[in-house]
Design an enzyme around this catalytic site. Structure first.
Site, PDB file in Angstrom:
ATOM      1  NE  ARG A 166      -3.677  -2.440   0.228  1.00  0.00           N
ATOM      2  CZ  ARG A 166      -3.383  -3.638  -0.279  1.00  0.00           C
ATOM      3  NH1 ARG A 166      -2.243  -3.797  -0.956  1.00  0.00           N
ATOM      4  NH2 ARG A 166      -4.177  -4.651  -0.141  1.00  0.00           N
ATOM      5  CB  SER A 239      -8.964  -1.817   4.064  1.00  0.00           C
ATOM      6  OG  SER A 239      -9.548  -3.007   3.599  1.00  0.00           O
ATOM      7  CD  GLU A 335      -5.330   0.532   2.695  1.00  0.00           C
ATOM      8  OE1 GLU A 335      -5.806   0.399   1.562  1.00  0.00           O
ATOM      9  OE2 GLU A 335      -5.249  -0.398   3.523  1.00  0.00           O
TER      10      GLU A 335
END
Length: 339
Positions: A166, A239, A335
Site C-alpha cells: 500500500r 479498509s 491507509e
C-alpha cells in the site's frame, strides 16, 4: 480558458466518506491541457494544487485551502497485443471497476482479483492497490505523470515507482507528481490467483472447476459485496488500516496467546497480521459513536452513518489504534490519506 473555476465548493461528492468539507477553489481536468492550466492557475492564485480522483482513499478533516483538481480524464486502449501479452493504457480519471470489466470484455486476465475496488485508475499506483493476493505492481508496466513543481512530464517504470505494501514513491512524496496515464501488462491466458481468501471456495460452491478470469471477477465481487459496504449507501473508504507486518517472533508470541490469530507468512520472513481480526478481537466491530462507527460486518472498515465529520472519524481511528497497541503490542497504520 477551458477550465471552470469554482470557489468554496463542497467536496462531499468527491470523497467516499461523504464528509462535507469545502475547497477554496475547485476545477475538473479532462485532459493534459486542463491539468497544465490548473497548475498555472494555482500559482496565480497562490494556493497548492491538490488532485483528487474518486476520493476513495481520502479522509478530509477540515476545509482544503487549495485548488482541488478533480481528475476527470477518460480513455482506455490496447497499445500492444502479441504472444499472449497485452499492454493496455487508461487515463487517470477512468473509474477503476468499469476499467477492470472492460479488460475482461477484451478477453484479458490480470485484474480480476482487483474487481470492485472503488476509485480511479490514476489512484491505483499511488496506493499500490491490492486484493486477494494481487497488487498493481504485479501487472504494472509504466505510467506518465506531471511533476507539479516544474510542469514537466515524466515516465515511470516499475522500479521508479518504489512500490511497497500500500505504498509507492507517489505516497512517499505527496504533492510532487500528478498521475496522468497508467499502463498495465495483462495476458490472454495464464494461471489465475485462487489461493488467497475464499475465492476457490466460492467457485466450488458455484460448481465451477475450471474458472475463467470473468468467473474469478464475479466471485470477488460477490465476496466484497457481502463484506464491504457500498460507499453510495454508507460512507466509507474501504479498509481503513493496513494489515501490519511483524517479525516471526512477535507473531509466534501472539499465536501463543491467541491460537486463532489470522496471520500470513511473507517471503521475507515477516508475518502479515489481519488488522480486521485484531480490531474485532479488541471489541470494536459494530461500534458507533454518533455517526462515526466501525462496520458491523467488517471491523477493518470505518463508516460515516450520515453526518460524521472527518475529525470524528479520525479520533475514532486513533482510539482503535491505541487500544490495539495496548492489547496486542501491534501498531496499526492508517491507509487513507488524511488531510
Amino acid at each position: 480558458m477551458s477550465l471552470t473555476l469554482e470557489s468554496n465548493r463542497s467536496l462531499k461528492p468527491f470523497n467516499t466518506f461523504a464528509v462535507d468539507q469545502r475547497a477554496r477553489y475547485f476545477a475538473s481536468a479532462h485532459d493534459d491541457e486542463d491539468v497544465r492550466e490548473a497548475l498555472a492557475l494555482s500559482r496565480q492564485l497562490g494556493v497548492p494544487l491538490l488532485p483528487v480522483g474518486g476520493g476513495s482513499n481520502l479522509l478530509l478533516t477540515r476545509d482544503v485551502p487549495a485548488l482541488v483538481l478533480h481528475m476527470a480524464s477518460r480513455g482506455r486502449r490496447i497499445i500492444e497485443d502479441s504472444d499472449g501479452q497485452v499492454l493496455v493504457e487508461a487515463q487517470a480519471g477512468e473509474p477503476w471497476h468499469p476499467f477492470v470489466l472492460w479488460t475482461l470484455e477484451q478477453g484479458l486476465a490480470g485484474l480480476e482479483n482487483l474487481s470492485l475496488i472503488p476509485g480511479t485508475v490514476g489512484a491505483s499506483p499511488i496506493q499500490n492497490i491490492g486484493a486477494y493476493g494481487v497488487e498493481i505492481k504485479d501487472i504494472f508496466a509504466g505510467l506518465t505523470a506531471l511533476e507539479i513543481e516544474t510542469g514537466t512530464l515524466r515516465e515511470f517504470s516499475l522500479q521508479d515507482c518504489a512500490f511497497g505494501y500500500r505504498d509507492s514513491i507517489f505516497k512517499q512524496e505527496p504533492g510532487r507528481y500528478l498521475v496522468l496515464r497508467v499502463r498495465l501488462l495483462l495476458r490472454r491466458q495464464g494461471a489465475l490467483h485462487l489461493e488467497y481468501g475464499p475465492i476457490r471456495q466460492r467457485l466450488a460452491e458455484q460448481g465451477i472447476s475450471r474458472p475463467t478470469a470473468a468467473d474469478v471477477s464475479r466471485a470477488v465481487c460477490a465476496i466484497r459485496s457481502e463484506k464491504l459496504p457500498d460507499p453510495q449507501q454508507l460512507g466509507n473508504a474501504g479498509s481503513f488500516f493496513k494489515n501490519p507486518l511483524v517479525s516471526a517472533a512477535v507473531a509466534g508470541k501472539l499465536q501463543g496467546s491467541h491460537p486463532d490469530l489470522v496471520a500470513y507468512q511473507q517471503g521475507d520472513g515477516q508475518v502479515k497480521l489481519a488488522a480486521g481480526w485484531l480490531i474485532e478481537r479488541a471489541g470494536w466491530k459494530g461500534y458507533r459513536e454518533g455517526d462515526a462507527g466501525v462496520h458491523r460486518l467488517q471491523a477493518l472498515v470505518l463508516v460515516n452513518h450520515g453526518q460524521a465529520t472527518g475529525m470524528q472519524l479520525l479520533q475514532l481511528a486513533r482510539r482503535i489504534q491505541a487500544d490495539v497497541l495496548e492489547r496486542f503490542g501491534v501498531a496499526l497504520e492508517i491507509e487513507p490519506n488524511v488531510l
